[in-house]
Every structure is written in structure tokens, then in C-alpha cells.
Design a protein around this motif. Structure first.
Motif, PDB file in Angstrom:
ATOM      1  N   ARG A 211       2.095   2.315   3.049  1.00  0.00           N
ATOM      2  CA  ARG A 211       1.396   2.931   4.041  1.00  0.00           C
ATOM      3  C   ARG A 211       2.469   3.098   5.355  1.00  0.00           C
ATOM      4  O   ARG A 211       3.342   2.320   5.399  1.00  0.00           O
ATOM      5  CB  ARG A 211       0.440   1.940   4.772  1.00  0.00           C
TER       6      ARG A 211
ATOM      7  N   SER B 112     -10.500   4.799  -0.797  1.00  0.00           N
ATOM      8  CA  SER B 112     -10.452   3.376  -0.691  1.00  0.00           C
ATOM      9  C   SER B 112     -11.444   2.819  -1.736  1.00  0.00           C
ATOM     10  O   SER B 112     -12.358   3.319  -2.266  1.00  0.00           O
ATOM     11  CB  SER B 112     -11.302   3.150   0.833  1.00  0.00           C
TER      12      SER B 112
ATOM     13  N   SER C 282      -7.801  -0.797   4.367  1.00  0.00           N
ATOM     14  CA  SER C 282      -8.367  -0.675   3.061  1.00  0.00           C
ATOM     15  C   SER C 282      -7.422  -1.005   1.844  1.00  0.00           C
ATOM     16  O   SER C 282      -6.295  -0.532   1.934  1.00  0.00           O
ATOM     17  CB  SER C 282      -8.946   0.776   2.722  1.00  0.00           C
TER      18      SER C 282
ATOM     19  N   LYS D 126       0.724  -1.166   0.095  1.00  0.00           N
ATOM     20  CA  LYS D 126      -0.066  -0.128   0.026  1.00  0.00           C
ATOM     21  C   LYS D 126       0.915   1.138  -0.140  1.00  0.00           C
ATOM     22  O   LYS D 126       0.440   2.481  -0.155  1.00  0.00           O
ATOM     23  CB  LYS D 126      -0.949   0.048   1.326  1.00  0.00           C
TER      24      LYS D 126
ATOM     25  N   ASN E  68      -6.205  -0.047  -0.904  1.00  0.00           N
ATOM     26  CA  ASN E  68      -6.104   1.022  -1.994  1.00  0.00           C
ATOM     27  C   ASN E  68      -4.605   1.431  -1.690  1.00  0.00           C
ATOM     28  O   ASN E  68      -4.180   1.084  -0.595  1.00  0.00           O
ATOM     29  CB  ASN E  68      -6.874   2.194  -1.786  1.00  0.00           C
TER      30      ASN E  68
HETATM   31 MG    MG Z   1      -7.479   3.211   4.484  1.00  0.00          MG
END
Ligand code: MG
Ligand code: TXA
Length: 358
Positions: free
Chosen positions: A55, A148, A140, A53, A142
Motif C-alpha cells: 500500500r 477487500s 482492509s 499490502k 487485502n
Molecule cells: Mg482498503
């Protein structure tokens, strides 16, 4: 890596569970948005979620379980407030933040001592969770910062080549992520609004605080690049929230066109039927739950259709509307054009508005 999309059924869930239980990650549908899951006890697999991701590793993941009995595998303590919410709203689009069990690796919760637990209502999600037979931390599905995903195609657009399998359970009914409520604070604290609304929570718990970040831009450092830090859920296009009526949207739209931009308007359906602007219905009858369902898909399709500016109608902040405004504000880097501002707006002014937080 080739990314396969399979219709969610018993066969594909079996395949998914084999991937999960041998250290892999799989995207799956829920009633809110699609998630990207791994086995909770496999630190390497959990870390690969963050990598896929893009992230930040200090942002904690929500742990998903199939049934109420499994919450205790994740949470150390389930207080009275938690029990009441679990009884009333689970399975459903809600995550409760509770003290974490020591067995749950630190990388799942970004190093903090609490854990968000959720039981999805989606039949397919629960079939997947049951097949895996282990709690599944899942953000999520994405790319970090993007809206999302509410369809398997959205997941594919973001993560193709990075994950082996997407289970396709159709379009998500909810459209915004789950309500997140902390029960580890003295007064219960709503951290992220969702379709289990603030009003619904208060009907069970009494007073529930709303975290200030739900509707405000926190401490904005004006010297730093404003907006960047708080911009989430954002398409490539610049999003502006119009807190006014359709004639206000028309004024901003014409200014955009004069400035050679390519705008689209996301508005309440009945009011755009006769409009000459490029429009998409965000909802009908001002129904905030419909806006929640459509929001992320419309932001993504604005990008794929090549629009560079999205003018979107503000919604009433009660009920499901709070979750819609929370996501919209982030997509718009907190830019709201009120009637008063729009009256005074000219090309020069709008140019400045459009530049901020791009
Ligand atoms: Mg999220
Ligand atoms: O609907 C959903 O919740 C979806 C589906 C896949 O279940 N998941 C989801 O996960 O939206 P994610 O990672 O995109 O968002 C999780 C949010 C983040 O804002 C995170 O900071 C917060 O929940 N969160 C998770 N655990 C937390 C904790 N222990 N304390 C405070 N916030 C937490």
C-alpha cells in the motif's frame, strides 16, 4: 513465514494480542471486511502493514478501538457533530475523521493531522481489540488494489506467507468497508459511502456534503493511462457496469462471446433464473444491502473461476446503493454502458471499451 488461520475465540485472541504487543501484525474480522492490524504505537509494525499490502504510505489508516471511552486516546478533539454520530452509530460500520492526538505516529495517518476512528460492532473484533488493549490501526486485509476480503480465505489468498495469523470469524455481514465521514471540514463531508448511509448521516447532522470522488473519476488525465490511477477493488477480469436491463446485458454478453471472451453476469437474482448466460445473483429483490454483502466475494470468485469479463448490474444510488456503486465504479475503472451506448455497440466499439484501463 507460515500463516496460521485460527477460529476467533478467547484462546486465539490471546495469541493475537501477544503477537500485536510484540511488534507483529494480525488479520481479524469486522462486520464490514477483514482488517490487518498492528499496535498504534509501534511504528515498525505499522510500516509492515503497508509492506504486506503493498500500500502507498500516504494513504491513512483507520484506528480501531473497543469502546467509546478509548476514542480520546486517538482524537484530540471530539466536537458536537462527532458526539452525535458516536452516540447514534457506534459501535457500527462508520469511521469519523477527527483531529489527531500528537501521540499517534505520523505513519499511521500518512503524515496528516487528522485520524479516522472506528468502533466495530462485530463481537469477535471487539474481543480481539479488548485483548490487545491498545488502539489498532487497520486497513482492509487485502493486497492493495484487490477487492477487500470478506472471509478469512480471501485474506489467506492475498497475504499468505506475509502475516503470521488470521483470526477467522466467518463471512462478514456487511461486505463493503465502513462509511468514512470527515468532521474536520466546515460542513461534514462524506468521503466514502458505506452502510451507515448518507440519508442516515443527514438525519442526525443535517446537510452532509458528498465528496465528488465518490461517484466521479476526478481529474482524468486522458494522455496518461486512463483508469489506472483510479482503479481499485479490481479483480483480474475486466468489469463493465451495465446501466440497463437484462436484454442489454445479453447483447453485451453475446458480443463478448463472439470475441472469444469468457464473460459472467452479476445481476438481480429473479431476472436471471431463466437466462442462458453464465450468471451469478448479485442480490434478490434489488436489495442493495445484499449486493454490498456479495460484491467483493463475487468479484474474487469470477477470477478464481477463470472469467475474464464481468458484466454487472448498476444499482440505484440511494441508501446502501451509493456504497455499492462507489465500489463498482472503481472495480470497473468507471466504465458504464448505458442503454444508449449499448444500442450502438458493435465488436469494434466493445474492443476499445475493453482495452481501456486494463
Ligand atoms: Mg482498503
Ligand atoms: O470497514 C473498514 O473501514 C475497514 C475495516 C478493517 O475496519 N477498513 C478499511 O480501511 O477499509 P482501508 O485502509 O482499506 O480504508 C480506509 C479509508 C481510505 O480510503 C483512507 O484514505 C480513508 O479511509 N481515511 C483514513 N483515515 C483518514 C483521514 N484521516 N482522513 C481522510 N481519509 C481517511
Amino acid at each position: 513465514m507460515k500463516t496460521e488461520i485460527l477460529k476467533l475465540d478467547e484462546f486465539s485472541c490471546k495469541k493475537a494480542s501477544k503477537i500485536i504487543n510484540s511488534g507483529g501484525i494480525v488479520a481479524f474480522p469486522t462486520e464490514t471486511v477483514y482488517g490487518l492490524g498492528a499496535s498504534v504505537f509501534d511504528e515498525k509494525a505499522v510500516k509492515s502493514i503497508y509492506t504486506a499490502k503493498g500500500r502507498p504510505s500516504d494513504n491513512p489508516l483507520i484506528v480501531h478501538v473497543a469502546d467509546k471511552e478509548h476514542i480520546e486516546q486517538v482524537a484530540r478533539e471530539i466536537n458536537n457533530n462527532a458526539r452525535m454520530l458516536i452516540d447514534k452509530f457506534m459501535p457500527g460500520p462508520i469511521t469519523v475523521v477527527l483531529p489527531k492526538r500528537r501521540e499517534i505516529p505520523a505513519c499511521v495517518t500518512g503524515g496528516i493531522d487528522t485520524v479516522g476512528v472506528r468502533i466495530p460492532e462485530h463481537e469477535g473484533a471487539r474481543m480481539f481489540l479488548k485483548a490487545c488493549n491498545v488502539p489498532i490501526p487497520a486497513p482492509s486485509a487485502n493486497s492493495s488494489g484487490k477487492p477487500s476480503p470478506t472471509t478469512a480465505k480471501h485474506v489467506f489468498d492475498d497475504l499468505s506467507g506475509k502475516i503470521p495469523l488470521i483470526l477467522d470469524g466467518g463471512a462478514c455481514a456487511g461486505g463493503v468497508e465502513s462509511t468514512v465521514i470527515s468532521l474536520c471540514t466546515e460542513t461534514p463531508m462524506l468521503l466514502r459511502p458505506g452502510l451507515v448511509t448518507h440519508e442516515m448521516l443527514e438525519s442526525v447532522l443535517g446537510h452532509v456534503d458528498i465528496h465528488p470522488a465518490v461517484l466521479e473519476n476526478g481529474k482524468v488525465d486522458k494522455a496518461a493511462s486512463p483508469g489506472m490511477k483510479y482503479k481499485h477493488y479490481s479483480p483480474k477480469a475486466r468489469v463493465l457496469i451495465i446501466d440497463g436491463d437484462i436484454s442489454d446485458a445479453e447483447k453485451v454478453y453475446s458480443l463478448c462471446v463472439r470475441m472469444n471472451r469468457n464473460p459472467v453476469v452479476l445481476w438481480n437474482g429473479e431476472e436471471i433464473e431463466k437466462s442462458k448466460m453464465r450468471c451469478e445473483p448479485l442480490m434478490t429483490h434489488h436489495d442493495a444491502a445484499a449486493a454490498a454483502k456479495n460484491l467483493f466475494a463475487l468479484l474474487r470468485s469470477a477470477d478464481s473461476k477463470g472469467f475474464d469479463t464481468v458484466l454487472i448490474s448498476a444499482v440505484d444510488k440511494s441508501g446502501a446503493g451509493l456504497s455499492v456503486m462507489n465500489r463498482m465504479l472503481r472495480a470497473a475503472a468507471f466504465t458504464v454502458l448505458t442503454k444508449d451506448k449499448i444500442v450502438l455497440l458493435n465488436e469494434e466499439e466493445l474492443k476499445t471499451v475493453l482495452q481501456i484501463s486494463m
